[in-house]
Design a protein around this motif. Structure first.
Motif, PDB file in Angstrom:
ATOM      1  N   PHE A 218       1.057  -1.399   0.001  1.00 50.81           N
ATOM      2  CA  PHE A 218       0.086  -0.512   0.398  1.00 50.81           C
ATOM      3  C   PHE A 218       0.667   0.949   0.285  1.00 50.81           C
ATOM      4  CE2 PHE A 218      -1.994   3.954   1.693  1.00 50.81           C
ATOM      5  CZ  PHE A 218      -3.251   3.287   1.403  1.00 50.81           C
ATOM      6  N   GLU A 219       2.266   1.265   0.608  1.00 56.32           N
ATOM      7  CA  GLU A 219       2.894   3.120   1.136  1.00 56.32           C
ATOM      8  C   GLU A 219       3.350   2.390  -0.251  1.00 56.32           C
ATOM      9  OE1 GLU A 219       2.758   4.745   3.182  1.00 56.32           O
ATOM     10  OE2 GLU A 219       2.104   3.463   4.882  1.00 56.32           O
ATOM     11  N   LEU A 220       3.975   1.486  -0.942  1.00 54.72           N
ATOM     12  CA  LEU A 220       4.715   1.518  -2.262  1.00 54.72           C
ATOM     13  C   LEU A 220       3.573   2.317  -3.207  1.00 54.72           C
ATOM     14  CD1 LEU A 220       6.768   1.463  -3.661  1.00 54.72           C
ATOM     15  CD2 LEU A 220       6.379  -1.193  -4.229  1.00 54.72           C
ATOM     16  N   GLY A 221       1.911   1.729  -3.567  1.00 57.25           N
ATOM     17  CA  GLY A 221       1.065   2.144  -4.297  1.00 57.25           C
ATOM     18  C   GLY A 221       0.761   4.089  -3.806  1.00 57.25           C
ATOM     19  N   ARG A 222       0.661   4.157  -2.702  1.00 58.23           N
ATOM     20  CA  ARG A 222       0.885   5.651  -2.441  1.00 58.23           C
ATOM     21  C   ARG A 222       1.714   6.711  -2.589  1.00 58.23           C
ATOM     22  NH1 ARG A 222       3.022   8.468   1.558  1.00 58.23           N
ATOM     23  NH2 ARG A 222       4.038   6.961   2.863  1.00 58.23           N
ATOM     24  N   LEU A 223       3.156   6.220  -2.964  1.00 53.13           N
ATOM     25  CA  LEU A 223       4.126   6.704  -2.650  1.00 53.13           C
ATOM     26  C   LEU A 223       4.182   6.811  -4.369  1.00 53.13           C
ATOM     27  CD1 LEU A 223       7.100   5.918  -0.659  1.00 53.13           C
ATOM     28  CD2 LEU A 223       6.353   7.924  -0.340  1.00 53.13           C
ATOM     29  N   TYR A 224       3.999   6.002  -5.387  1.00 52.24           N
ATOM     30  CA  TYR A 224       3.910   5.992  -6.772  1.00 52.24           C
ATOM     31  C   TYR A 224       3.484   7.461  -7.073  1.00 52.24           C
ATOM     32  CZ  TYR A 224       7.156   2.167  -8.368  1.00 52.24           C
ATOM     33  OH  TYR A 224       7.992   1.922  -8.601  1.00 52.24           O
ATOM     34  N   PHE A 225       2.386   7.207  -6.399  1.00 59.11           N
ATOM     35  CA  PHE A 225       1.107   7.836  -6.606  1.00 59.11           C
ATOM     36  C   PHE A 225       1.621   9.884  -6.508  1.00 59.11           C
ATOM     37  CE2 PHE A 225      -2.692  10.457  -6.328  1.00 59.11           C
ATOM     38  CZ  PHE A 225      -3.294  10.910  -7.490  1.00 59.11           C
TER      39      PHE A 225
ATOM     40  N   ASN B 267       0.093   8.674 -16.098  1.00 58.33           N
ATOM     41  CA  ASN B 267       0.937   8.975 -16.301  1.00 58.33           C
ATOM     42  C   ASN B 267       1.370   7.176 -15.472  1.00 58.33           C
ATOM     43  OD1 ASN B 267       2.175   8.835 -13.738  1.00 58.33           O
ATOM     44  ND2 ASN B 267       2.449  10.849 -13.658  1.00 58.33           N
ATOM     45  N   ASP B 268       2.857   6.287 -15.899  1.00 60.87           N
ATOM     46  CA  ASP B 268       3.593   5.492 -15.713  1.00 60.87           C
ATOM     47  C   ASP B 268       2.984   4.870 -14.560  1.00 60.87           C
ATOM     48  OD1 ASP B 268       4.056   4.357 -18.611  1.00 60.87           O
ATOM     49  OD2 ASP B 268       6.710   5.142 -18.143  1.00 60.87           O
ATOM     50  N   ASP B 269       3.418   5.858 -13.437  1.00 66.44           N
ATOM     51  CA  ASP B 269       4.064   5.371 -11.756  1.00 66.44           C
ATOM     52  C   ASP B 269       1.901   6.085 -11.660  1.00 66.44           C
ATOM     53  OD1 ASP B 269       6.846   6.078 -11.296  1.00 66.44           O
ATOM     54  OD2 ASP B 269       6.241   8.519 -10.596  1.00 66.44           O
TER      55      ASP B 269
ATOM     56  N   GLN C 253      -2.459   0.048 -10.089  1.00 64.38           N
ATOM     57  CA  GLN C 253      -1.722  -1.897 -10.042  1.00 64.38           C
ATOM     58  C   GLN C 253      -1.823  -2.466  -8.838  1.00 64.38           C
ATOM     59  OE1 GLN C 253      -2.533  -4.176 -12.891  1.00 64.38           O
ATOM     60  NE2 GLN C 253      -3.615  -2.290 -13.856  1.00 64.38           N
ATOM     61  N   LEU C 254      -1.080  -1.606  -7.916  1.00 60.40           N
ATOM     62  CA  LEU C 254      -0.341  -1.695  -6.438  1.00 60.40           C
ATOM     63  C   LEU C 254      -1.514  -1.959  -6.150  1.00 60.40           C
ATOM     64  CD1 LEU C 254       3.272  -0.205  -6.239  1.00 60.40           C
ATOM     65  CD2 LEU C 254       2.452  -2.550  -5.813  1.00 60.40           C
TER      66      LEU C 254
ATOM     67  N   ARG D 265       4.393  10.314  -6.682  1.00 58.22           N
ATOM     68  CA  ARG D 265       5.791  11.009  -7.440  1.00 58.22           C
ATOM     69  C   ARG D 265       4.793  10.766  -9.111  1.00 58.22           C
ATOM     70  NH1 ARG D 265      10.897   7.552  -8.544  1.00 58.22           N
ATOM     71  NH2 ARG D 265       9.503   5.617  -9.932  1.00 58.22           N
ATOM     72  N   GLY D 266       3.407  10.353  -9.116  1.00 62.84           N
ATOM     73  CA  GLY D 266       3.395  10.449 -11.165  1.00 62.84           C
ATOM     74  C   GLY D 266       2.366  11.572 -11.082  1.00 62.84           C
ATOM     75  N   ALA D 267       1.692  11.751  -9.709  1.00 62.05           N
ATOM     76  CA  ALA D 267       0.545  13.118  -9.232  1.00 62.05           C
ATOM     77  C   ALA D 267       1.505  14.744  -9.187  1.00 62.05           C
ATOM     78  CB  ALA D 267      -0.253  13.329  -7.674  1.00 62.05           C
ATOM     79  N   ALA D 268       2.671  14.434  -9.637  1.00 63.34           N
ATOM     80  CA  ALA D 268       3.973  15.785  -9.738  1.00 63.34           C
ATOM     81  C   ALA D 268       3.503  16.655  -8.658  1.00 63.34           C
ATOM     82  CB  ALA D 268       3.527  16.941 -11.097  1.00 63.34           C
ATOM     83  N   ASN D 269       4.365  17.773  -8.865  1.00 62.58           N
ATOM     84  CA  ASN D 269       4.422  18.884  -7.335  1.00 62.58           C
ATOM     85  C   ASN D 269       3.067  19.559  -7.549  1.00 62.58           C
ATOM     86  OD1 ASN D 269       6.502  17.587  -6.264  1.00 62.58           O
ATOM     87  ND2 ASN D 269       7.688  19.305  -8.070  1.00 62.58           N
ATOM     88  N   PRO D 270       2.198  19.591  -5.693  1.00 61.08           N
ATOM     89  CA  PRO D 270       3.257  19.101  -4.466  1.00 61.08           C
ATOM     90  C   PRO D 270       2.583  17.305  -4.499  1.00 61.08           C
ATOM     91  CG  PRO D 270       1.190  20.308  -4.203  1.00 61.08           C
ATOM     92  CD  PRO D 270       1.768  20.745  -5.263  1.00 61.08           C
ATOM     93  N   PRO D 271       2.617  16.978  -3.623  1.00 61.85           N
ATOM     94  CA  PRO D 271       2.852  15.356  -3.370  1.00 61.85           C
ATOM     95  C   PRO D 271       0.855  14.843  -3.414  1.00 61.85           C
ATOM     96  CG  PRO D 271       4.330  15.814  -1.980  1.00 61.85           C
ATOM     97  CD  PRO D 271       4.035  17.205  -2.560  1.00 61.85           C
ATOM     98  N   GLY D 272       0.922  14.280  -3.967  1.00 60.29           N
ATOM     99  CA  GLY D 272      -0.309  13.941  -3.797  1.00 60.29           C
ATOM    100  C   GLY D 272      -1.536  13.042  -2.533  1.00 60.29           C
TER     101      GLY D 272
END
Length: 328
Positions: free
Chosen positions: A212-219, A260-262, A268-269, A221-228
């Motif tokens: 779950f935490e990995l999915g959160r971090l990918y989101f 995007n890819d992230d 998927q996660l 990073r993919g959501a651009a700044n500021p974090p999502g």
């Protein structure tokens, strides 16, 4: 013969303590065991852990300050007695250190005592990675308590050093990789955090929280700044805290982000978590946020419908309906 009978009866009382869910009854049973066999270190540490459980129960319940303080005091005093019986036992040092950690919110200096005991455990069990992991967590707790940014960063970097030492003792120690990931995220080093979490997920395939935490971090990073996505695995949507800022997507009030890819990896996660556990409220909530932000309204509606069958309390339902107007 008399001593043997007493030890047998003491063991009976301890086994009986395992069979009851009432903490006060557990404490009473173990105290009876200690009267019969006062030289069993494990009895004292078991009793100390139950006093700590009683304190935690009170914190989450009536919050009677006297009960909390008395339980913590009893936990520490009892744990010390057990530790004194076997001072060269690394496991006992770690157990007593953990008691101090749990009491640190109420007992001044408890983190320092805990760290000293973990350092002692390092000497007694030099190949164990656990003391390094726990000292890293103590440094993270110190960082959380600091208001000065430079001091926060100092303690976080100290924690990373300890996580590295834990990994030097045990290369496949997923908990240390996870800890490093959280530390790197606090330093806004999202790429490093993701790499550490990827390792943790590979090493502990069944750990849903890491995924779950990995999915959160990918989101994020993919959501651009500021974090999502700010929600973490530790924050349960089903607790229904109306003002909880961790149940929103920060900095994205104007709506859409690109898939995007992230973001696709995050999707998927979260989907893999829901596939394994259809009632995982946090993953469902995060998926709904993701679909809302990338404009996939139909998918969002499906996930929200499923989410509303999982949550039962009204505060949680109110949070969902407020977050997703027109999608439920």
């Amino acid at each position: 013969f008399t001593m043997g009978v007493k030890m047998y009866l003491a063991d009976v009382y301890v086994r009986q303590s395992f069979d009851t869910s009432d903490i006060n009854q557990k404490i009473a049973k173990i105290n009876k065991a200690i009267i019969l066999a006062p030289y069993q270190d494990v009895y004292y540490l078991n009793l100390a852990n139950n006093y700590m459980a009683l304190a935690n129960q009170e914190v989450n319940g009536a919050r009677n300050q006297a009960v909390i303080e008395n339980s913590l005091s009893s936990a520490i005093d009892t744990g010390k007695k057990g530790l004194a019986l076997s001072p060269n036992n690394a496991g006992n040092s770690e157990a007593m250190a953990l008691i101090y950690e749990n009491a640190s919110f109420y007992v001044q200096g408890a983190l320092e005592w805990a760290e000293n005991l973990y350092n002692q455990a390092k000497e007694l069990s030099p190949d164990s990675p656990t003391p390094y992991l726990r000292i890293a967590l103590i440094n993270m707790a110190r960082a959380n308590a600091e208001k000065d940014k430079s001091q926060q960063e100092y303690y976080i970097n100290e924690a990373i050093k300890k996580y590295d030492l834990a990994l030097a003792k045990k290369a496949d120690f997923g908990a240390a990789n996870y800890g490093k990931a959280i530390a790197y995220e606090r330093l806004s080093k999202i790429d490093d955090a993701i790499e550490q979490l990827k390792k943790a997920v590979i090493l502990t395939k069944d750990n849903v929280d890491y995924r779950f935490e990995l999915g959160r971090l990918y989101f994020n990073r993919g959501a651009a700044n500021p974090p999502g996505l700010a929600q973490s695995a530790a924050e349960d949507i089903t607790k229904g805290k109306e003002t909880n800022p961790d149940l929103t997507v920060s900095g994205q009030s104007n709506g859409a982000i690109k898939k995007n890819d992230d973001v696709a990896t995050a999707e998927q996660l979260f989907l893999s978590i829901v596939q394994a556990n259809p009632n995982h409220a946090n993953a469902l909530y995060s998926l709904a946020l993701l679909y809302q932000k990338i404009g996939e309204t139909d998918n969002a509606k499906l996930v929200i419908k499923q989410l509303l069958t999982v949550v039962k309390d009204q505060p949680s339902i109110d949070i969902i309906q407020k977050q997703f107007p027109g999608l439920y």
